[in-house]
Design a protein around this motif. Structure first.
Motif, PDB file in Angstrom:
ATOM      1  N   SER A   1     -15.037   0.529  -2.484  1.00  0.00           N
ATOM      2  CA  SER A   1     -15.122  -0.340  -1.297  1.00  0.00           C
ATOM      3  C   SER A   1     -15.730   0.376  -0.093  1.00  0.00           C
ATOM      4  N   ASP A   2     -15.775   1.722  -0.153  1.00  0.00           N
ATOM      5  CA  ASP A   2     -16.222   2.519   1.009  1.00  0.00           C
ATOM      6  C   ASP A   2     -16.403   3.957   0.553  1.00  0.00           C
TER       7      ASP A   2
ATOM      8  N   GLN B   1      -2.640   8.290   2.759  1.00  0.00           N
ATOM      9  CA  GLN B   1      -3.570   8.326   3.899  1.00  0.00           C
ATOM     10  C   GLN B   1      -4.782   7.463   3.564  1.00  0.00           C
ATOM     11  N   PHE B   2      -5.201   6.619   4.484  1.00  0.00           N
ATOM     12  CA  PHE B   2      -6.522   6.003   4.353  1.00  0.00           C
ATOM     13  C   PHE B   2      -7.504   7.048   4.866  1.00  0.00           C
ATOM     14  N   VAL B   3      -8.307   7.594   3.980  1.00  0.00           N
ATOM     15  CA  VAL B   3      -9.212   8.683   4.351  1.00  0.00           C
ATOM     16  C   VAL B   3     -10.492   8.106   4.944  1.00  0.00           C
TER      17      VAL B   3
ATOM     18  N   ARG C   1     -10.798   1.314 -10.580  1.00  0.00           N
ATOM     19  CA  ARG C   1     -11.066   1.032  -9.159  1.00  0.00           C
ATOM     20  C   ARG C   1     -12.550   0.715  -8.988  1.00  0.00           C
TER      21      ARG C   1
ATOM     22  N   PHE D   1     -14.627  -0.944   4.282  1.00  0.00           N
ATOM     23  CA  PHE D   1     -13.468  -1.468   3.543  1.00  0.00           C
ATOM     24  C   PHE D   1     -13.246  -2.940   3.865  1.00  0.00           C
TER      25      PHE D   1
ATOM     26  N   VAL E   1      -9.373  -1.218  -5.438  1.00  0.00           N
ATOM     27  CA  VAL E   1     -10.553  -0.609  -4.814  1.00  0.00           C
ATOM     28  C   VAL E   1     -10.239   0.832  -4.420  1.00  0.00           C
ATOM     29  N   ALA E   2     -11.282   1.599  -4.160  1.00  0.00           N
ATOM     30  CA  ALA E   2     -11.111   3.010  -3.800  1.00  0.00           C
ATOM     31  C   ALA E   2     -12.241   3.463  -2.896  1.00  0.00           C
ATOM     32  N   GLY E   3     -12.007   4.575  -2.231  1.00  0.00           N
ATOM     33  CA  GLY E   3     -13.050   5.246  -1.476  1.00  0.00           C
ATOM     34  C   GLY E   3     -13.774   6.221  -2.396  1.00  0.00           C
TER      35      GLY E   3
ATOM     36  N   ALA F   1     -15.031   6.720   2.254  1.00  0.00           N
ATOM     37  CA  ALA F   1     -13.995   7.585   2.838  1.00  0.00           C
ATOM     38  C   ALA F   1     -14.512   8.439   3.999  1.00  0.00           C
TER      39      ALA F   1
ATOM     40  N   LEU G   1     -10.882   8.340  -4.261  1.00  0.00           N
ATOM     41  CA  LEU G   1      -9.528   8.487  -3.723  1.00  0.00           C
ATOM     42  C   LEU G   1      -8.954   7.132  -3.334  1.00  0.00           C
ATOM     43  N   GLU G   2      -7.649   7.066  -3.397  1.00  0.00           N
ATOM     44  CA  GLU G   2      -6.918   5.841  -3.052  1.00  0.00           C
ATOM     45  C   GLU G   2      -5.467   6.207  -2.754  1.00  0.00           C
ATOM     46  N   MET G   3      -4.553   5.238  -2.788  1.00  0.00           N
ATOM     47  CA  MET G   3      -3.207   5.489  -2.276  1.00  0.00           C
ATOM     48  C   MET G   3      -2.066   5.126  -3.241  1.00  0.00           C
ATOM     49  N   GLU G   4      -2.371   4.810  -4.504  1.00  0.00           N
ATOM     50  CA  GLU G   4      -1.307   4.399  -5.439  1.00  0.00           C
ATOM     51  C   GLU G   4      -1.392   4.984  -6.842  1.00  0.00           C
TER      52      GLU G   4
ATOM     53  N   ILE H   1       0.818  -1.214   0.000  1.00  0.00           N
ATOM     54  CA  ILE H   1       0.000   0.000   0.000  1.00  0.00           C
ATOM     55  C   ILE H   1       0.858   1.273   0.000  1.00  0.00           C
TER      56      ILE H   1
HETATM   57  C1  4EZ Z   1      -5.399   2.156  -1.066  1.00  0.00           C
HETATM   58  N1  4EZ Z   1      -6.547   1.330  -0.829  1.00  0.00           N
HETATM   59  C2  4EZ Z   1      -6.791   1.108   0.592  1.00  0.00           C
HETATM   60  C3  4EZ Z   1      -5.769   0.431   1.387  1.00  0.00           C
HETATM   61  C4  4EZ Z   1      -6.208   0.276   2.825  1.00  0.00           C
HETATM   62  C5  4EZ Z   1      -5.939  -1.107   4.907  1.00  0.00           C
HETATM   63  C6  4EZ Z   1      -5.186  -2.284   5.456  1.00  0.00           C
HETATM   64  C7  4EZ Z   1      -7.769   1.832  -1.531  1.00  0.00           C
HETATM   65  C8  4EZ Z   1      -8.770   2.559  -0.690  1.00  0.00           C
HETATM   66  C9  4EZ Z   1      -8.575   3.742   0.005  1.00  0.00           C
HETATM   67  N2  4EZ Z   1      -7.494   4.554   0.140  1.00  0.00           N
HETATM   68  C10 4EZ Z   1     -10.054   2.161  -0.449  1.00  0.00           C
HETATM   69  N3  4EZ Z   1     -10.685   3.056   0.350  1.00  0.00           N
HETATM   70  C11 4EZ Z   1      -9.796   4.039   0.649  1.00  0.00           C
HETATM   71  C12 4EZ Z   1      -9.861   5.189   1.470  1.00  0.00           C
HETATM   72  N4  4EZ Z   1     -10.986   5.502   2.130  1.00  0.00           N
HETATM   73  N5  4EZ Z   1      -8.762   5.972   1.577  1.00  0.00           N
HETATM   74  C13 4EZ Z   1      -7.625   5.655   0.917  1.00  0.00           C
HETATM   75  O1  4EZ Z   1      -5.224   2.412  -2.393  1.00  0.00           O
HETATM   76  C14 4EZ Z   1      -5.397  -0.692   3.588  1.00  0.00           C
END
Ligand code: 4EZ
Length: 232
Positions: free
Chosen positions: A196-197, A151-153, A193, A207, A77-79, A199, A171-174, A51
């Motif tokens: 999954s949630d 940041q996980f938002v 993406r 998530f 996946v993404a928020g 944010a 939003l996501e992290m990569e 991540i």
């Molecule tokens: C990052 N990925 C999440 C990794 C979380 C926890 C063990 C996608 C993502 C994300 N990134 C899904 N929902 C997110 C959010 N609310 N904020 C940031 O690419 C690992």
């Protein structure tokens, strides 16, 4: 023949893809496992980076420079930022930005550093193929800006700020790391993406519940894109 890189951040994001490969060979390099194989006759190299922006930069660079991939597809996946995006919905990035990059103290906009750009566009041709694949499957694809940061938002205020500052829908992290690498090395790339949630304060709970199912939705779509690219 072309070689397509398929990248995710987490094991759950690439496992449904690795499971469908023929002639599977694995190679460990720079503390990542790379899965080389064939999907319906198309050579692919699959890897998850771990991540965050730094790990994603390393893996994207390796896929291109060490494995010789000439196209990169990201699946994960993404928020959601946009209220219209619900859990399981698909979004493709038309551009990616880094929401946590900040030298505003020098008068620069958020997400900007000299000689860089706030928003890096993805390959138009790959986006077009994605829209054709979606149409043939009767799926709805949203297209918009995806904001990336380390940041996980899980905070409505932060999410709303990212949405308004960057006009971002998810939003996501990569993603922006992949964009920086691929644009610098002139490799066409595509970022997909599934949500999954949202944010917000329920993000970590949602998530955990939806990572696997949403990752699978994204992975299945990416495999259809490999078919579409291969048959062009
Ligand atoms: C990052 N990925 C999440 C990794 C979380 C926890 C063990 C996608 C993502 C994300 N990134 C899904 N929902 C997110 C959010 N609310 N904020 C940031 O690419 C690992």
């Amino acid at each position: 023949m072309s070689k397509i890189a398929i990248m995710g951040a987490m094991p759950e994001e690439v496992e449904p893809i690795v499971a469908k490969l023929d002639n599977l060979q694995t190679m460990t390099y720079g503390a990542n496992t790379y899965y080389e194989g064939v999907y319906h006759g198309q050579e692919v190299v699959v890897a998850y980076s771990k991540i965050g922006k730094v790990f994603a930069t390393l893996t994207a660079t390796m896929l291109i420079e060490k494995f010789g991939c000439d196209t990169l597809l990201f699946s994960g996946v993404a928020g959601a930022i946009s209220d219209e995006l619900k859990i399981g919905d698909l979004i493709i990035a038309d551009g990616l930005c880094q929401h946590d990059l900040d030298i505003t103290a020098f008068g620069h906009p958020y997400g900007f550093v000299p000689e860089g750009e706030v928003c890096i566009p993805t390959d138009v041709n790959l986006r077009k193929i994605a829209k054709e694949v979606a149409a043939s499957k009767g799926l709805t694809l949203r297209e918009g800006v995806i904001a990336t940061g380390d940041q996980f938002v899980a905070n409505a205020e932060r999410k709303d700020w990212i949405g308004s500052e960057f006009k971002a829908d998810a939003l996501e992290m990569e993603g922006a790391s992949v964009a920086v690498v691929c644009s610098a090395l002139e490799v066409p790339f595509f970022i997909l993406r599934a949500i999954s949630d949202s944010a917000d304060m329920d993000a970590s709970f949602n998530f955990d519940e939806f990572l696997e199912s949403s990752a699978k939705i994204s992975a299945d779509f990416i495999l259809s894109m490999v078919d579409a690219i291969h048959s062009k």
